[in-house]
Write a protein that holds these residues in place. Structure first.
Motif, PDB file in Angstrom:
ATOM      1  N   ARG A  73       0.563  -1.305  -0.114  1.00 60.98           N
ATOM      2  CA  ARG A  73       0.058   0.434  -0.085  1.00 60.98           C
ATOM      3  C   ARG A  73       0.726   1.225  -0.207  1.00 60.98           C
ATOM      4  NH1 ARG A  73      -2.073  -3.521   4.697  1.00 60.98           N
ATOM      5  NH2 ARG A  73      -4.634  -3.651   3.249  1.00 60.98           N
ATOM      6  N   TRP A  74       2.368   1.048   0.391  1.00 60.51           N
ATOM      7  CA  TRP A  74       3.163   2.172   0.587  1.00 60.51           C
ATOM      8  C   TRP A  74       4.690   1.988   0.086  1.00 60.51           C
ATOM      9  CZ3 TRP A  74       6.931   3.599   4.557  1.00 60.51           C
ATOM     10  CH2 TRP A  74       7.255   4.616   4.506  1.00 60.51           C
ATOM     11  N   PRO A  75       4.799   2.260  -0.924  1.00 58.45           N
ATOM     12  CA  PRO A  75       6.240   2.329  -2.400  1.00 58.45           C
ATOM     13  C   PRO A  75       6.929   2.371  -1.200  1.00 58.45           C
ATOM     14  CG  PRO A  75       5.243   4.127  -2.620  1.00 58.45           C
ATOM     15  CD  PRO A  75       4.303   3.950  -1.501  1.00 58.45           C
ATOM     16  N   ARG A  76       7.558   2.069   0.026  1.00 52.48           N
ATOM     17  CA  ARG A  76       8.505   2.410   1.189  1.00 52.48           C
ATOM     18  C   ARG A  76       8.776   0.940   1.431  1.00 52.48           C
ATOM     19  NH1 ARG A  76      12.265   4.281  -2.235  1.00 52.48           N
ATOM     20  NH2 ARG A  76      11.872   6.245  -2.609  1.00 52.48           N
ATOM     21  N   ASN A 129      15.876 -11.407   1.008  1.00 50.24           N
ATOM     22  CA  ASN A 129      16.148 -11.520  -0.167  1.00 50.24           C
ATOM     23  C   ASN A 129      14.957 -10.746  -1.002  1.00 50.24           C
ATOM     24  OD1 ASN A 129      17.702 -12.322  -2.793  1.00 50.24           O
ATOM     25  ND2 ASN A 129      17.240 -13.702  -2.031  1.00 50.24           N
ATOM     26  N   ARG A 130      14.266 -11.615  -0.212  1.00 52.95           N
ATOM     27  CA  ARG A 130      12.690 -11.403  -0.707  1.00 52.95           C
ATOM     28  C   ARG A 130      12.309 -10.403  -0.394  1.00 52.95           C
ATOM     29  NH1 ARG A 130       7.516 -15.498  -0.797  1.00 52.95           N
ATOM     30  NH2 ARG A 130       6.398 -13.990  -1.344  1.00 52.95           N
ATOM     31  N   ALA A 131      12.163  -9.156   0.019  1.00 50.08           N
ATOM     32  CA  ALA A 131      11.707  -7.880   0.677  1.00 50.08           C
ATOM     33  C   ALA A 131      12.808  -7.422  -0.747  1.00 50.08           C
ATOM     34  CB  ALA A 131      11.960  -7.398   1.594  1.00 50.08           C
ATOM     35  N   ALA A 132      14.210  -7.290  -0.660  1.00 52.32           N
ATOM     36  CA  ALA A 132      14.597  -6.779  -1.949  1.00 52.32           C
ATOM     37  C   ALA A 132      14.059  -6.985  -2.822  1.00 52.32           C
ATOM     38  CB  ALA A 132      16.387  -7.502  -1.751  1.00 52.32           C
ATOM     39  N   ALA A 135      11.549  -4.110  -3.751  1.00 54.44           N
ATOM     40  CA  ALA A 135      11.790  -3.195  -3.527  1.00 54.44           C
ATOM     41  C   ALA A 135      12.651  -3.136  -4.514  1.00 54.44           C
ATOM     42  CB  ALA A 135      12.784  -3.108  -2.675  1.00 54.44           C
ATOM     43  N   ARG A 136      12.418  -4.152  -5.430  1.00 55.70           N
ATOM     44  CA  ARG A 136      13.347  -3.713  -6.648  1.00 55.70           C
ATOM     45  C   ARG A 136      12.342  -4.165  -8.268  1.00 55.70           C
ATOM     46  NH1 ARG A 136      15.465  -2.356 -11.411  1.00 55.70           N
ATOM     47  NH2 ARG A 136      17.417  -3.540 -12.193  1.00 55.70           N
ATOM     48  N   TYR A 137      11.553  -4.704  -8.152  1.00 53.33           N
ATOM     49  CA  TYR A 137      10.704  -5.143  -9.092  1.00 53.33           C
ATOM     50  C   TYR A 137       9.349  -4.543  -9.257  1.00 53.33           C
ATOM     51  CZ  TYR A 137      14.518  -7.369 -10.862  1.00 53.33           C
ATOM     52  OH  TYR A 137      15.554  -8.070 -11.183  1.00 53.33           O
TER      53      TYR A 137
END
Length: 140
Positions: A73-76, A129-132, A135-137
């Motif tokens: 819901r929030w980009p960060r 790793n999953r959160a990264a 964040a990337r994609y």
């Protein structure tokens, strides 16, 4: 609610670790001095009170729960999840090592807690790793 349930299914490791952190905080906040027990002798050398440990674990666990709830819901939110998982990995490695050291200090057998917290730390690395990836994609 549907998004929260999807987050629970997709991020089970993160939810579990966050709840364990909150449980640690709640347990340390109970009356009595748990850190005076022989199994926690290595925790005392940090100079933190039991209330400080309790507040730290409960706060970070609760912050992670909030980040998981707002996930998507929030980009960060993936960045917050990465920081939370990093704290979790460091915390669980520290708990495992300190319990191992306490066994050596007390000349007692190593407890199963060492293995359990080491596994929690390993799964936190997976969560980073999953959160990264998120964040990337998945963040625009």
């Amino acid at each position: 609610m549907k998004t929260a349930l999807k987050s629970l299914a997709d991020r089970t490791n993160e939810w579990f670790s966050s709840l364990v952190m909150i449980a640690w905080g709640a347990t340390l906040a109970l009356p009595g001095d748990l850190l005076s027990q022989p199994g926690f002798v290595a925790f005392r050398r940090f100079g933190m009170t039991e209330a400080s440990w309790a507040a730290l674990f409960a706060f970070v666990g609760a912050a992670r729960i909030v980040a998981l709830y707002i996930n998507g819901r929030w980009p960060r939110s993936p960045h917050i999840r990465m920081v939370g998982a990093l704290f979790g990995a460091v915390s669980w490695v520290q708990a495992s090592v300190l319990l191992y050291e306490a066994a050596g200090i007390n000349n007692t057998p190593v407890t199963t807690g060492c293995a359990v917290y080491a596994l929690l730390a390993a799964f936190e690395l997976f969560s980073i790793n999953r959160a990264a990836f998120d964040a990337r994609y998945h963040v625009s």
